[in-house]
Scaffold this motif. Sequence first.
Motif, PDB file in Angstrom:
ATOM      1  N   LEU A   1      10.262   2.523  -8.275  1.00 24.19           N
ATOM      2  CA  LEU A   1       9.077   2.533  -7.420  1.00 24.19           C
ATOM      3  C   LEU A   1       9.001   3.880  -6.718  1.00 24.19           C
ATOM      4  N   LEU A   2       7.859   4.529  -6.802  1.00 22.90           N
ATOM      5  CA  LEU A   2       7.614   5.764  -6.075  1.00 22.90           C
ATOM      6  C   LEU A   2       6.809   5.393  -4.833  1.00 22.90           C
ATOM      7  N   VAL A   3       7.418   5.538  -3.672  1.00 18.86           N
ATOM      8  CA  VAL A   3       6.802   5.067  -2.433  1.00 18.86           C
ATOM      9  C   VAL A   3       6.655   6.219  -1.456  1.00 18.86           C
ATOM     10  N   ARG A   4       5.752   6.047  -0.506  1.00 14.41           N
ATOM     11  CA  ARG A   4       5.537   7.035   0.548  1.00 14.41           C
ATOM     12  C   ARG A   4       5.628   6.296   1.892  1.00 14.41           C
TER      13      ARG A   4
ATOM     14  N   SER B   1       0.819  -1.218   0.000  1.00 15.78           N
ATOM     15  CA  SER B   1       0.000   0.000   0.000  1.00 15.78           C
ATOM     16  C   SER B   1       0.848   1.261   0.000  1.00 15.78           C
ATOM     17  N   GLN B   2       2.146   1.158   0.353  1.00 19.18           N
ATOM     18  CA  GLN B   2       3.031   2.328   0.340  1.00 19.18           C
ATOM     19  C   GLN B   2       3.535   2.655  -1.063  1.00 19.18           C
ATOM     20  N   ILE B   3       3.366   1.739  -2.022  1.00 17.80           N
ATOM     21  CA  ILE B   3       3.827   1.989  -3.399  1.00 17.80           C
ATOM     22  C   ILE B   3       2.778   2.822  -4.127  1.00 17.80           C
ATOM     23  N   LYS B   4       3.169   4.044  -4.512  1.00 20.64           N
ATOM     24  CA  LYS B   4       2.242   4.961  -5.180  1.00 20.64           C
ATOM     25  C   LYS B   4       2.298   4.829  -6.691  1.00 20.64           C
ATOM     26  N   LYS B   5       3.477   4.562  -7.232  1.00 21.33           N
ATOM     27  CA  LYS B   5       3.627   4.418  -8.678  1.00 21.33           C
ATOM     28  C   LYS B   5       4.703   3.380  -8.965  1.00 21.33           C
ATOM     29  N   VAL B   6       4.499   2.647 -10.060  1.00 22.34           N
ATOM     30  CA  VAL B   6       5.499   1.711 -10.564  1.00 22.34           C
ATOM     31  C   VAL B   6       5.933   2.227 -11.930  1.00 22.34           C
ATOM     32  N   LEU B   7       7.194   2.581 -12.053  1.00 19.30           N
ATOM     33  CA  LEU B   7       7.714   3.247 -13.259  1.00 19.30           C
ATOM     34  C   LEU B   7       8.491   2.262 -14.113  1.00 19.30           C
ATOM     35  N   ASP B   8       8.099   2.182 -15.391  1.00 19.72           N
ATOM     36  CA  ASP B   8       8.837   1.354 -16.348  1.00 19.72           C
ATOM     37  C   ASP B   8       9.819   2.259 -17.085  1.00 19.72           C
ATOM     38  N   ILE B   9      11.108   2.090 -16.829  1.00 21.13           N
ATOM     39  CA  ILE B   9      12.134   2.949 -17.440  1.00 21.13           C
ATOM     40  C   ILE B   9      12.416   2.458 -18.853  1.00 21.13           C
ATOM     41  N   ARG B  10      12.419   3.421 -19.800  1.00 21.28           N
ATOM     42  CA  ARG B  10      12.568   3.082 -21.208  1.00 21.28           C
ATOM     43  C   ARG B  10      13.909   2.386 -21.467  1.00 21.28           C
ATOM     44  N   GLU B  11      13.859   1.373 -22.329  1.00 24.68           N
ATOM     45  CA  GLU B  11      15.065   0.623 -22.680  1.00 24.68           C
ATOM     46  C   GLU B  11      15.975   1.463 -23.578  1.00 24.68           C
ATOM     47  N   THR B  12      17.281   1.459 -23.272  1.00 20.45           N
ATOM     48  CA  THR B  12      18.284   2.114 -24.112  1.00 20.45           C
ATOM     49  C   THR B  12      19.433   1.137 -24.322  1.00 20.45           C
TER      50      THR B  12
ATOM     51  N   GLU C   1      13.314  14.633  -3.317  1.00 17.23           N
ATOM     52  CA  GLU C   1      12.193  15.198  -2.574  1.00 17.23           C
ATOM     53  C   GLU C   1      11.704  16.480  -3.249  1.00 17.23           C
ATOM     54  N   ARG C   2      12.663  17.308  -3.724  1.00 21.89           N
ATOM     55  CA  ARG C   2      12.275  18.572  -4.339  1.00 21.89           C
ATOM     56  C   ARG C   2      11.573  18.354  -5.674  1.00 21.89           C
ATOM     57  N   ARG C   3      11.876  17.177  -6.303  1.00 17.82           N
ATOM     58  CA  ARG C   3      11.278  16.937  -7.607  1.00 17.82           C
ATOM     59  C   ARG C   3      10.036  16.058  -7.505  1.00 17.82           C
ATOM     60  N   SER C   4       9.561  15.769  -6.293  1.00 13.17           N
ATOM     61  CA  SER C   4       8.465  14.813  -6.138  1.00 13.17           C
ATOM     62  C   SER C   4       7.193  15.280  -6.825  1.00 13.17           C
ATOM     63  N   HIS C   5       6.886  16.616  -6.746  1.00 13.41           N
ATOM     64  CA  HIS C   5       5.667  17.111  -7.376  1.00 13.41           C
ATOM     65  C   HIS C   5       5.787  17.040  -8.891  1.00 13.41           C
ATOM     66  N   THR C   6       6.975  17.321  -9.392  1.00  5.95           N
ATOM     67  CA  THR C   6       7.192  17.198 -10.839  1.00  5.95           C
ATOM     68  C   THR C   6       6.962  15.767 -11.278  1.00  5.95           C
ATOM     69  N   LEU C   7       7.467  14.818 -10.504  1.00  7.15           N
ATOM     70  CA  LEU C   7       7.281  13.405 -10.825  1.00  7.15           C
ATOM     71  C   LEU C   7       5.803  13.048 -10.877  1.00  7.15           C
ATOM     72  N   SER C   8       5.045  13.567  -9.896  1.00  8.06           N
ATOM     73  CA  SER C   8       3.622  13.246  -9.835  1.00  8.06           C
ATOM     74  C   SER C   8       2.905  13.757 -11.072  1.00  8.06           C
ATOM     75  N   ARG C   9       3.348  14.927 -11.592  1.00  6.11           N
ATOM     76  CA  ARG C   9       2.674  15.494 -12.758  1.00  6.11           C
ATOM     77  C   ARG C   9       3.108  14.817 -14.048  1.00  6.11           C
ATOM     78  N   SER C  10       4.448  14.559 -14.165  1.00  2.00           N
ATOM     79  CA  SER C  10       4.954  14.125 -15.461  1.00  2.00           C
ATOM     80  C   SER C  10       5.004  12.627 -15.628  1.00  2.00           C
TER      81      SER C  10
END
Length: 847
Positions: free
Chosen positions: A725-728, A705-716, A833-842
């Motif tokens: 994982l974006l967790v709180r 329940s602490q995992i807010k987002k699961v991010l799939d990083i693009r293959e390069t 931490e400073r970029r957390s809101h940007t992450l939530s939007r983008s």
Amino acid sequence: MAENSVLTSTTGRTSLADSSIFDSKVTEISKENLLIGSTSYVEEEMPQIETRVILVQEAGKQEELIKALKDIKVGFVKMESVEEFEGLDSPEFENVFVVTDFQDSVFNDLYKADCRVIGPPVVLNCSQKGEPLPFSCRPLYCTSMMNLVLCFTGFRKKEELVRLVTLVHHMGGVIRKDFNSKVTHLVANCTQGEKFRVAVSLGTPIMKPEWIYKAWERRNEQDFYAAVDDFRNEFKVPPFQDCILSFLGFSDEEKTNMEEMTEMQGGKYLPLGDERCTHLVVEENIVKDLPFEPSKKLYVVKQEWFWGSIQMDARAGETMYLYEKANTPELKKSVSMLSLNTPNSNRKRRRLKETLAQLSRETDVSPFPPRKRPSAEHSLSIGSLLDISNTPESSINYGDTPKSCTKSSKSSTPVPSKQSARWQVAKELYQTESNYVNILATIIQLFQVPLEEEGQRGGPILAPEEIKTIFGSIPDIFDVHTKIKDDLEDLIVNWDESKSIGDIFLKYSKDLVKTYPPFVNFFEMSKETIIKCEKQKPRFHAFLKINQAKPECGRQSLVELLIRPVQRLPSVALLLNDLKKHTADENPDKSTLEKAIGSLKEVMTHINEDKRKTEAQKQIFDVVYEVDGCPANLLSSHRSLVQRVETISLGEHPCDRGEQVTLFLFNDCLEIARKRHKVIGTFRSPHGQTRPPASLKHIHLMPLSQIKKVLDIRETEDCHNAFALLVRPPTEQANVLLSFQMTSDELPKENWLKMLCRHVANTICKADAVTRAFSFSKTPKRALRRALMTSHGSVEGRSPSSNDKHVMSRLSSTSSLAGIPSPSLVSLPSFFERRSHTLSRSTTHLI
């Protein structure tokens, strides 16, 4: 101080095995009788004598010794030389001299003067136990052989015998010249003679002389006792000491195994026909005649002598196992005298054979027939665990009706001359049940009971936990099926077409549910325990060899016998189906049989479900053992392990960048562990099983329940199989980003992320949250760069460099993970931490 000091007396009082003991006993008995006879008036007629300790030379300098004397409230004085003794001697004191070296001149002078002499360990031991100083008519250095009674055999050099006897006396032991039941240990210099044979028959430990010497070397150890199993077993005379063996009639694999066992048990082996051989071990079931005439010095024995000696941990008497040619009167009369346990076990073994013979007379069919029953080709859809296509009863070649079935009783009705098909199937059901009960009786009486009995020669073959693991609930299963067999027998003897067979199985359905799951669920563990113990414990290997060769086992191994309960219920279900087909529709037993079959299916379904739960719990226990510091609350009845993934950390947290990290996904939480940098020691479970050391260190147990987002990083080209994982965490006020790179291609990243998201969604149980958090497109490249940008990047208002764009790709590759966890989860650096809101939007897309 000399390591092996020995008392050499110049007064003619030797310490030989018999005379000194007899004299000392007479002295002790006389003193005891004097004290007993005078207790009523000793205080009036004799003055009180006080015990006083005299610390001689080095003993007076030991502070620990002085403290111990104060603890037991015994007065003491110090003495530097024997000349000082004249000034210390007084009729008011009973002097006890403490000497640190039982070989120097001061000790010899005190011994000649018939003084009481003890060593420092005696004083320390009395202080530890709160006991008074012991009375001994001989010098007593320590008590490491106290209460031991020894007898010697095979020693031809008097000097060596005197040396050993003296050391035993110094350690508190007692010597007997003649061997009797009071002797606790036989010290043997050879494996021949009457004393040796009697010791083997009584199960008395037979020791090498080195046992005494090594015990004397440890005389100053406070808690040491020479009879402790771990120490004593190092110096036991091995079964094949002084034996040179050769083998005849065995396969190459068996011969190689027996040759290895011979060397492990202290013997040697030579090719067949070598004149130096002392024993020829013969496979009596194959060899009909010897290829040469054996010499009179050569023992020609059956293989049971070989395995019996290993099982008893002592060389068995050859006369009971001599090989005779086939079809000779001697061979027909020969009976194995091997006994695993106490002398009473011969009586028990006879009772066992009588019991098994009685069981076998109840039916004419062999417990281990060869032919397959045609109906076994059918199957029931009852689950994946129990395979009913090749059950033991399905291969039985049934003969005529059992004798017990043809006997009429007062209430029985005669069996019709033309037996119905229903009768034939009912008879078959009874025969298979009787056969199954016989097999269970063989397992219990031939294997379990002997292993559990006390007083086994050479000590217990297996630990109680191992016996419990192997046999489990077999006795309970035996009890239930014995009742079923008795009910079926009564029904067959008093046969009537209207008799209900289904009622019998409905009657015991609850007992079947209770007894079968504990055994079936742990059958694989039982099998593994047998295999492991057979490899690691030669005596258990020999025990199986002896008993599996007996007719009761039908040439089947213990593992093959133990699989019968796993196969029995499907076999019964097949027979009940056949019985239902041959039961008329108007017969009341038709519907009862349907209920009985349904009841058996429920039992087997319960076994399957219970087995799955058991396996799931076992997987969690394996994680707990592998992860050092794993929280105890991971163990839960509702929790199951879903997937294990090996990764490396791409950020600074939850551990250092580049560290190997193992993720354990459970249905409701995620255990994060790192590879342990230093592995120390091994783990021993409560059952005595040694486990490998924990290879992982606990970091964090995270609820899904602490995992807010699961991010799939693009293959390069430079970055493969990466995700985040974006967790709180509850202790943080801002989101924390954890990034990883999978190190194995066995599980595709897409499958892993879908699996993770599904269980996160199941945990939070919110459809709208799942829709927002988890979509199945790649994370935008710009958002990914922004999320993983280093602190000197866009945070300071400048464009990221090319190096910043590939911050993850610079991490060194890593092999598969076997790490260990450490108990804390720290939030990522402040720039995250400073970029957390940007992450939530983008970062809007998740897998």
